[in-house]
Design a protein around this motif. Structure first.
Motif, PDB file in Angstrom:
ATOM      1  N   LEU A  67      -9.255   4.319  -9.997  1.00 45.37           N
ATOM      2  CA  LEU A  67      -8.638   4.314  -8.580  1.00 45.37           C
ATOM      3  C   LEU A  67      -7.187   4.669  -8.564  1.00 45.37           C
ATOM      4  O   LEU A  67      -6.635   5.229  -7.517  1.00 45.37           O
ATOM      5  N   PHE A  68      -6.271   4.498  -9.861  1.00 42.13           N
ATOM      6  CA  PHE A  68      -5.045   4.398  -9.901  1.00 42.13           C
ATOM      7  C   PHE A  68      -4.318   5.839 -10.667  1.00 42.13           C
ATOM      8  O   PHE A  68      -4.489   5.870 -12.063  1.00 42.13           O
ATOM      9  N   GLU A 117     -11.934  13.756  -0.554  1.00 42.32           N
ATOM     10  CA  GLU A 117     -11.972  12.475  -1.528  1.00 42.32           C
ATOM     11  C   GLU A 117     -13.185  12.749  -2.588  1.00 42.32           C
ATOM     12  O   GLU A 117     -13.370  11.912  -3.245  1.00 42.32           O
ATOM     13  N   THR A 123       0.708   8.890  -6.818  1.00 45.52           N
ATOM     14  CA  THR A 123       0.740   7.839  -5.868  1.00 45.52           C
ATOM     15  C   THR A 123       2.159   7.643  -5.526  1.00 45.52           C
ATOM     16  O   THR A 123       3.084   7.861  -6.476  1.00 45.52           O
ATOM     17  N   HIS A 152       1.672   4.089   2.345  1.00 41.17           N
ATOM     18  CA  HIS A 152       0.940   3.795   3.543  1.00 41.17           C
ATOM     19  C   HIS A 152       1.628   2.853   4.457  1.00 41.17           C
ATOM     20  O   HIS A 152       1.483   3.123   5.616  1.00 41.17           O
ATOM     21  N   HIS A 160      -0.443   0.342  -3.132  1.00 35.94           N
ATOM     22  CA  HIS A 160      -1.628   0.538  -2.657  1.00 35.94           C
ATOM     23  C   HIS A 160      -1.963   2.061  -2.161  1.00 35.94           C
ATOM     24  O   HIS A 160      -1.074   2.934  -2.566  1.00 35.94           O
ATOM     25  N   ASP A 161      -2.998   2.487  -1.896  1.00 33.83           N
ATOM     26  CA  ASP A 161      -3.443   3.684  -1.783  1.00 33.83           C
ATOM     27  C   ASP A 161      -3.258   3.941  -0.212  1.00 33.83           C
ATOM     28  O   ASP A 161      -2.544   3.106   0.513  1.00 33.83           O
ATOM     29  N   THR A 162      -3.373   5.286   0.175  1.00 37.83           N
ATOM     30  CA  THR A 162      -3.036   5.516   1.636  1.00 37.83           C
ATOM     31  C   THR A 162      -3.622   4.673   2.585  1.00 37.83           C
ATOM     32  O   THR A 162      -3.255   4.645   3.663  1.00 37.83           O
ATOM     33  N   TYR A 200      -3.378  12.625   5.531  1.00 39.04           N
ATOM     34  CA  TYR A 200      -3.345  13.396   4.286  1.00 39.04           C
ATOM     35  C   TYR A 200      -2.413  14.507   4.483  1.00 39.04           C
ATOM     36  O   TYR A 200      -1.883  15.213   3.599  1.00 39.04           O
ATOM     37  N   ILE A 237      -4.476  -0.631  -5.323  1.00 40.71           N
ATOM     38  CA  ILE A 237      -5.023   0.027  -6.586  1.00 40.71           C
ATOM     39  C   ILE A 237      -4.294  -0.142  -7.591  1.00 40.71           C
ATOM     40  O   ILE A 237      -4.994   0.351  -8.740  1.00 40.71           O
TER      41      ILE A 237
END
Ligand SMILES: [Zn+2]
Length: 368
Positions: free
Chosen positions: A241-242, A78, A247, A252, A212-214, A26, A219
């Motif tokens: 989620l998105f 989170e 983003t 990632h 994608h997320d990290t 992060y 997502i």
């Protein structure tokens, strides 16, 4: 109570998870003595006061006073409860937690919903991928992919897929696998029919780029129309989620290279990123079809201070690059704007001249 987890398991997970790895996902951290420092994810700042102590496995922010261990960090980053944070980290380090004591609280309900949406998105990516690779419906999309000269390896890495032109092929595929209509709608994959009966696929006749997320979980999607149709690019809507403004496409995969090089290349499009990646330029990301947001700039800044903006060499691209430059500089980044020959897209340039020459073109510009 949202799931009782035995103390010995909590401790075992703590032994397995390195706080430097967790924080490093992060925050961009730099070593100073025996500590690592970076910009605090919990308050806004220009000079790093967030520190990680790898020996004691704790973090502390000298600015806002936030501090604690891996679990506190995960909870705060989170917005999770303690039990959720333990489960998430357990998952990441591969430790199983017995599930029988889990209560039916709201929190676990939200967590279950999230994991169902993730499952739906993951299955959708696999469905699209199958159609692109194997199905007769994927022929035109395969021609397009061939025209971009994407290798099979890079197609696989980016999980490229194709959403067929039919109104409900994804809907049928996923409902047959027991995924609820409501979950599909919340995942942004289908839209309710106007007559109130059932849903239809949001993405049709489009080359699909999973986002994608990290942690590398799908997502959302970007879809480029194949053949006729508007708009040319369509993204997933905002979902639980998105969040588009928070983003970056490919972050990632690119993060390791970004930290090693201490530099990010920011593109406009998915295709630019994939072409660059294939040519060996791995420290690249793209915004998601909108102009760069403050949150995206902050996300970039946490991974590297130096940014090269590489947008299309037309007036729209130049305007967007200048806006991006402002936003990035406000977050404390040093920024270069790459000069492409006029009317050349980055991906055309790379395919024509290769990654090396592209890199040289980029690096000749001074940072501003
Ligand atoms: Zn702080």
């Amino acid at each position: 109570m949202a799931g009782f987890i035995p103390d010995e398991i909590v401790e075992r997970i703590r032994d397995e998870c390195d706080i430097l790895d967790l924080a490093g996902r992060y925050v961009h951290l730099k070593k100073k003595g025996r500590y690592y420092f970076g910009l605090c994810p919990f308050h806004s700042e220009r000079t790093p006061s967030f520190s990680v102590d790898p020996e004691k496995q704790i973090f502390h922010c000298f600015g806002c006073g936030a501090g604690g261990d891996i679990y506190t960090l995960k909870m705060n980053l989170e917005n999770l409860t303690f039990a959720e944070a333990v489960r998430e980290i357990a998952n990441e380090v591969g430790i199983a937690i017995p599930d029988q004591n889990e209560a039916e609280g709201d929190v676990s309900h939200a967590r279950r919903k999230k994991s169902k949406i993730l499952e739906a998105l993951d299955l959708a990516a696999k469905f699209y991928r199958y159609v692109l690779q194997e199905s007769v419906y994927g022929t035109k999309a395969r021609d397009y992919v061939a025209s971009r000269a994407f290798s099979p390896k890079v197609q696989e890495e980016f999980q490229l897929g194709f959403a067929p032109g039919s109104w409900d092929s994804l809907w049928r595929f996923l409902t047959r696998r027991g995924i609820d209509e409501a979950v599909l709608q919340e995942a942004g994959l289908v839209m309710p029919r106007q007559n109130g009966r059932g849903s239809y696929d949001r993405f049709r006749q489009r080359l699909m780029f999973p986002i994608h997320d990290t942690q590398g979980r799908v997502i959302g999607f970007g879809g480029r129309v194949i053949g006729e149709g508007e708009p040319k690019y369509l993204n997933s809507p905002e979902t639980p989620l998105f969040n588009k403004s928070r983003t970056l496409f490919n972050l990632h995969r690119a993060r390791k290279a970004i930290r090693q090089k201490q530099e990010v290349v920011l593109f406009e499009g998915y295709v630019d990123v994939i072409t660059a990646w294939q040519a060996g330029i791995h420290h690249c990301v793209a915004s998601l079809g909108t102009s760069l947001t403050e949150e995206q700039a902050l996300l970039i800044r946490r991974n590297s201070e130096n940014v090269i903006i590489c947008f299309d060499a037309d007036s729209a691209g130049e305007d967007a690059a200048l806006r991006g430059l402002d936003v990035l500089k406000k977050q404390g980044c040093s920024v270069k704007v790459a000069q492409m020959p006029s009317n050349t897209d980055p991906d055309d340039y790379i395919r024509q001249y290769g990654g090396r020459r592209f890199g040289k073109t980029l690096w000749r510009q001074p940072f501003r």
